[in-house]
Design a protein around this motif. Structure first.
Motif, PDB file in Angstrom:
ATOM      1  N   ARG A 171       0.828  -1.213   0.000  1.00  0.00           N
ATOM      2  CA  ARG A 171       0.000   0.000   0.000  1.00  0.00           C
ATOM      3  C   ARG A 171       0.860   1.261   0.000  1.00  0.00           C
ATOM      4  NH1 ARG A 171      -3.164  -3.126   3.649  1.00  0.00           N
ATOM      5  NH2 ARG A 171      -2.183  -2.101   5.432  1.00  0.00           N
ATOM      6  N   GLU A 172       1.932   1.225   0.787  1.00  0.00           N
ATOM      7  CA  GLU A 172       2.814   2.392   0.815  1.00  0.00           C
ATOM      8  C   GLU A 172       3.487   2.604  -0.533  1.00  0.00           C
ATOM      9  OE1 GLU A 172       5.493   1.707   3.974  1.00  0.00           O
ATOM     10  OE2 GLU A 172       4.022   2.101   5.576  1.00  0.00           O
ATOM     11  N   MET A 173       3.934   1.508  -1.183  1.00  0.00           N
ATOM     12  CA  MET A 173       4.561   1.628  -2.501  1.00  0.00           C
ATOM     13  C   MET A 173       3.567   2.143  -3.533  1.00  0.00           C
ATOM     14  SD  MET A 173       7.751   0.883  -2.306  1.00  0.00           S
ATOM     15  CE  MET A 173       8.153   0.552  -4.013  1.00  0.00           C
ATOM     16  N   LYS A 174       2.319   1.706  -3.434  1.00  0.00           N
ATOM     17  CA  LYS A 174       1.298   2.168  -4.366  1.00  0.00           C
ATOM     18  C   LYS A 174       1.062   3.667  -4.197  1.00  0.00           C
ATOM     19  CE  LYS A 174      -3.276   0.836  -6.061  1.00  0.00           C
ATOM     20  NZ  LYS A 174      -4.440  -0.030  -5.820  1.00  0.00           N
ATOM     21  N   LYS A 175       0.983   4.116  -2.947  1.00  0.00           N
ATOM     22  CA  LYS A 175       0.830   5.551  -2.697  1.00  0.00           C
ATOM     23  C   LYS A 175       2.024   6.328  -3.233  1.00  0.00           C
ATOM     24  CE  LYS A 175      -2.032   5.118   1.460  1.00  0.00           C
ATOM     25  NZ  LYS A 175      -2.095   5.364   2.924  1.00  0.00           N
ATOM     26  N   TYR A 176       3.232   5.771  -3.022  1.00  0.00           N
ATOM     27  CA  TYR A 176       4.433   6.452  -3.511  1.00  0.00           C
ATOM     28  C   TYR A 176       4.452   6.506  -5.038  1.00  0.00           C
ATOM     29  CZ  TYR A 176       9.362   7.444  -4.313  1.00  0.00           C
ATOM     30  OH  TYR A 176      10.536   7.992  -4.736  1.00  0.00           O
ATOM     31  N   GLY A 177       4.015   5.402  -5.706  1.00  0.00           N
ATOM     32  CA  GLY A 177       3.949   5.387  -7.167  1.00  0.00           C
ATOM     33  C   GLY A 177       2.970   6.416  -7.708  1.00  0.00           C
ATOM     34  N   LYS A 178       1.815   6.526  -7.049  1.00  0.00           N
ATOM     35  CA  LYS A 178       0.845   7.537  -7.482  1.00  0.00           C
ATOM     36  C   LYS A 178       1.417   8.944  -7.312  1.00  0.00           C
ATOM     37  CE  LYS A 178      -3.457   5.012  -6.693  1.00  0.00           C
ATOM     38  NZ  LYS A 178      -4.713   4.976  -5.932  1.00  0.00           N
ATOM     39  N   LYS A 179       2.122   9.151  -6.223  1.00  0.00           N
ATOM     40  CA  LYS A 179       2.712  10.463  -5.995  1.00  0.00           C
ATOM     41  C   LYS A 179       3.739  10.795  -7.064  1.00  0.00           C
ATOM     42  CE  LYS A 179       5.032  13.123  -2.372  1.00  0.00           C
ATOM     43  NZ  LYS A 179       5.625  13.059  -1.016  1.00  0.00           N
ATOM     44  N   VAL A 180       4.589   9.826  -7.405  1.00  0.00           N
ATOM     45  CA  VAL A 180       5.599  10.052  -8.450  1.00  0.00           C
ATOM     46  C   VAL A 180       4.946  10.320  -9.793  1.00  0.00           C
ATOM     47  CG1 VAL A 180       7.465   8.950  -9.737  1.00  0.00           C
ATOM     48  CG2 VAL A 180       7.368   8.723  -7.256  1.00  0.00           C
ATOM     49  N   GLN A 181       3.881   9.556 -10.101  1.00  0.00           N
ATOM     50  CA  GLN A 181       3.180   9.754 -11.369  1.00  0.00           C
ATOM     51  C   GLN A 181       2.566  11.152 -11.439  1.00  0.00           C
ATOM     52  OE1 GLN A 181       0.106   6.914 -11.998  1.00  0.00           O
ATOM     53  NE2 GLN A 181      -0.136   7.380 -14.168  1.00  0.00           N
ATOM     54  N   GLN A 182       1.971  11.610 -10.365  1.00  0.00           N
ATOM     55  CA  GLN A 182       1.403  12.960 -10.349  1.00  0.00           C
ATOM     56  C   GLN A 182       2.486  14.017 -10.529  1.00  0.00           C
ATOM     57  OE1 GLN A 182      -0.763  13.312  -6.718  1.00  0.00           O
ATOM     58  NE2 GLN A 182      -2.454  12.005  -7.380  1.00  0.00           N
ATOM     59  N   GLU A 183       3.652  13.791  -9.903  1.00  0.00           N
ATOM     60  CA  GLU A 183       4.741  14.754 -10.067  1.00  0.00           C
ATOM     61  C   GLU A 183       5.217  14.801 -11.509  1.00  0.00           C
ATOM     62  OE1 GLU A 183       7.725  13.639  -7.326  1.00  0.00           O
ATOM     63  OE2 GLU A 183       6.637  14.365  -5.547  1.00  0.00           O
ATOM     64  N   VAL A 184       5.311  13.643 -12.174  1.00  0.00           N
ATOM     65  CA  VAL A 184       5.742  13.605 -13.583  1.00  0.00           C
ATOM     66  C   VAL A 184       4.732  14.323 -14.463  1.00  0.00           C
ATOM     67  CG1 VAL A 184       6.150  12.069 -15.541  1.00  0.00           C
ATOM     68  CG2 VAL A 184       7.116  11.518 -13.313  1.00  0.00           C
ATOM     69  N   LEU A 185       3.425  14.071 -14.233  1.00  0.00           N
ATOM     70  CA  LEU A 185       2.395  14.739 -15.033  1.00  0.00           C
ATOM     71  C   LEU A 185       2.424  16.252 -14.820  1.00  0.00           C
ATOM     72  CD1 LEU A 185      -0.593  12.260 -14.555  1.00  0.00           C
ATOM     73  CD2 LEU A 185       0.802  12.563 -16.600  1.00  0.00           C
ATOM     74  N   GLN A 186       2.611  16.670 -13.585  1.00  0.00           N
ATOM     75  CA  GLN A 186       2.693  18.103 -13.314  1.00  0.00           C
ATOM     76  C   GLN A 186       3.918  18.723 -13.983  1.00  0.00           C
ATOM     77  OE1 GLN A 186       2.627  18.501  -9.069  1.00  0.00           O
ATOM     78  NE2 GLN A 186       0.454  17.949  -8.878  1.00  0.00           N
ATOM     79  N   LYS A 187       5.035  17.995 -13.994  1.00  0.00           N
ATOM     80  CA  LYS A 187       6.239  18.495 -14.651  1.00  0.00           C
ATOM     81  C   LYS A 187       6.019  18.641 -16.155  1.00  0.00           C
ATOM     82  CE  LYS A 187      11.172  17.554 -15.083  1.00  0.00           C
ATOM     83  NZ  LYS A 187      12.267  16.595 -14.763  1.00  0.00           N
ATOM     84  N   ARG A 188       5.363  17.653 -16.776  1.00  0.00           N
ATOM     85  CA  ARG A 188       5.095  17.731 -18.212  1.00  0.00           C
ATOM     86  C   ARG A 188       4.165  18.899 -18.529  1.00  0.00           C
ATOM     87  NH1 ARG A 188       4.065  11.364 -19.848  1.00  0.00           N
ATOM     88  NH2 ARG A 188       6.231  10.663 -19.559  1.00  0.00           N
ATOM     89  N   GLN A 189       3.111  19.060 -17.714  1.00  0.00           N
ATOM     90  CA  GLN A 189       2.210  20.184 -17.953  1.00  0.00           C
ATOM     91  C   GLN A 189       2.932  21.516 -17.799  1.00  0.00           C
ATOM     92  OE1 GLN A 189      -1.032  19.635 -15.259  1.00  0.00           O
ATOM     93  NE2 GLN A 189      -1.932  17.902 -16.388  1.00  0.00           N
ATOM     94  N   LYS A 190       3.821  21.595 -16.841  1.00  0.00           N
ATOM     95  CA  LYS A 190       4.581  22.830 -16.654  1.00  0.00           C
ATOM     96  C   LYS A 190       5.466  23.111 -17.857  1.00  0.00           C
ATOM     97  CE  LYS A 190       7.709  25.059 -13.373  1.00  0.00           C
ATOM     98  NZ  LYS A 190       8.498  24.876 -12.119  1.00  0.00           N
TER      99      LYS A 190
END
Length: 312
Positions: A171-190
């Motif tokens: 569960r912790e790894m899944k939360k961390y993966g979602k967080k990393v994915q959101q950061e990558v998407l935010q970086k691309r949008q930026k």
């Protein structure tokens, strides 16, 4: 009530009002506590030593000391280990020690020590071992089947704890993966937003700058755009130009433009007879179509011998 009434005399019951008022004023009488109390009987303690000795003689059994293993410790033997400097204040036999819990426990401890000192020589004289050998193997009280059940239960608990820990980590790894994915998407949008702002600023500068400045700015923008695209599409194969499949589709279906009415005849297409084949249209019509049912159509297929020669 009869017992309560017997505990009081007539003089107690015939008190005058003045005496009651005097007792109430002095505090002997209080509101709500004026109840008739029975007389307390004094408890009689009976220490019948001769009777206890007779009972002891009745229950006593003539057995060897090894079967009984009873030890009698006198007060002198109990007080042998007391320090003489502190005997006046901490001796177990003093009056003060009777109400001191620590001194009372120390007296029990010294009695046990004195009893051991008396019993050990007797046991050695009777050749009874008092120490456990180093290689002594004591049989377990519980059976092997019972211990197997206990081990299985402990193992199941351990496995359940391991499963819960593993699920928690997942569960912790899944939360961390979602967080990393959101950061990558935010970086691309930026990055995309920055590139669009750069395009807008370049367009605004192009209207007000000379040709040389426009060319230099376009070159800088092209380099920056290539860097941004390479950072966005990192790890992906970016193809340049059209592929063979796209070219084939364009040759067959075209690549844009108006397609409606392309197959209609025109004056030019009607006058063009280059695609006409005289060989295809020179054959005699079938008898069924012409109405000449009696005439047979000539067989144009070569014979067998000729076909063999043609094969050679």
């Amino acid at each position: 009530m009869a017992d309560l009434e017997e505990g009081f005399t007539e003089s107690d019951s015939d008190l005058s009002d003045q005496e009651l008022q005097r007792d109430f004023a002095s505090g002997k009488l209080q509101v709500g506590l004026n109840r008739l109390q029975p007389k307390k009987l004094a408890r009689v303690y009976n220490n019948n030593i001769p009777a206890m000795k007779r009972k002891l003689e009745q229950i006593a059994q003539e057995l060897d000391w090894l079967e009984r293993m009873d030890v009698t410790v006198t007060r002198d033997q109990d007080e042998e280990g007391v320090n003489p400097k502190t005997s006046a204040t901490s001796t177990p036999s003093s009056e003060k020690s009777l109400h001191d819990d620590f001194q009372r426990e120390m007296r029990f401890y010294r009695q046990a020590q004195a009893a051991v000192n008396i019993a050990l020589p007797k046991l050695k004289k009777l050749d009874v071992a008092t120490r456990r050998p180093d290689d002594y193997f004591a049989e377990m009280v519980k059976t092997d089947d019972h211990m197997q059940r206990v081990r299985a239960k402990l193992l199941s608990k351990q496995q359940a704890m391991e499963r819960s820990e593993k699920a928690k980590k997942q569960r912790e790894m899944k939360k961390y993966g979602k967080k990393v994915q959101q950061e990558v998407l935010q970086k691309r949008q930026k990055e995309k937003k920055e590139m669009m702002e750069a395009v807008k600023s370049f367009k605004k500068r192009g209207k007000n700058t000379p040709n040389s400045d426009v060319a230099r700015a376009s070159d800088e923008f092209q380099i920056q755009a290539e860097k941004d695209s390479s950072s966005i599409h990192k790890g992906k194969v970016v193809r340049r130009g059209k592929g063979a499949k796209r070219k084939r589709k364009d040759a067959k279906f075209g690549f844009g433009g108006l397609k409606k009415g392309m197959k209609r005849n025109s004056a030019q297409s009607s006058s063009d007879v280059s695609s006409f084949s005289a060989a295809k249209h020179s054959k005699a019509p079938k008898a069924s179509r012409t109405g000449n049912k009696g005439k047979k159509r000539k067989n144009v297929r070569p014979g067998k011998s000729r076909r063999k020669q043609m094969k050679k």
